[in-house]
Design an enzyme around this catalytic site. Sequence first.
Site, short mmCIF file in Angstrom:
data_model
loop_
_atom_site.label_atom_id
_atom_site.label_comp_id
_atom_site.label_asym_id
_atom_site.label_seq_id
_atom_site.Cartn_x
_atom_site.Cartn_y
_atom_site.Cartn_z
N HIS A 41 -25.56 4.31 18.91
CA HIS A 41 -24.94 5.09 20.00
C HIS A 41 -25.26 4.46 21.33
O HIS A 41 -26.17 4.93 22.02
CB HIS A 41 -25.44 6.52 19.95
CG HIS A 41 -24.58 7.49 20.69
ND1 HIS A 41 -24.73 7.78 22.02
CD2 HIS A 41 -23.55 8.26 20.27
CE1 HIS A 41 -23.86 8.70 22.38
NE2 HIS A 41 -23.12 9.01 21.34
N PHE A 42 -24.68 3.54 21.80
CA PHE A 42 -23.64 2.69 21.23
C PHE A 42 -24.17 1.27 21.25
O PHE A 42 -24.82 0.90 22.23
CB PHE A 42 -22.37 2.78 22.05
CG PHE A 42 -21.79 4.17 22.14
CD1 PHE A 42 -21.03 4.68 21.09
CD2 PHE A 42 -22.01 4.97 23.24
CE1 PHE A 42 -20.48 5.95 21.16
CE2 PHE A 42 -21.47 6.24 23.32
CZ PHE A 42 -20.70 6.74 22.27
#
Length: 154
Positions: A55-56
């Site tokens: 993420h991410f």
Amino acid sequence: MTTTPGAPIAITEIFDLLPHRYPFLLVDRVLEYDPGVSITALKNVTINEPFFQGHFPGVPVMPGMLILEALAQAGGILVSKSLDGPLGDRIFMFTGVEKAKFRRPVTPGDQLVLRCFDLKRRMTLCKMRAQASVDGKVVAEADLSAAVVDKGAV
């Protein structure tokens, strides 16, 4: 271990107040609290957090729901310190979120200041306002609700 209202709470006592453990314990320290009223706690956000792997990739951002969870955990400590006695065989269960707003991203190196206030309790149900900030700027806020329930009922 006992603390006086307003006194900081170290991680060793947080372990006594919350059932959460790595990687899901999201409160590092309590700066101050006033039983039945408010709490101010910290979450140090590091690149070592397991959620940053996905993420991410390349653009690490703390998931908004985990910011809300950190606020709920701080609220759980406030409720624990506001009860007449210890939680014992009870736990604090997150039951609702209203008016959640995410205002800016939280990234590695940030220090989240978690504030829960305007606590209202009715029997086993609790409601409170919650706000997370970084460097004095609000990053997330919501109205949270929870219940104190027996561990065996879960």
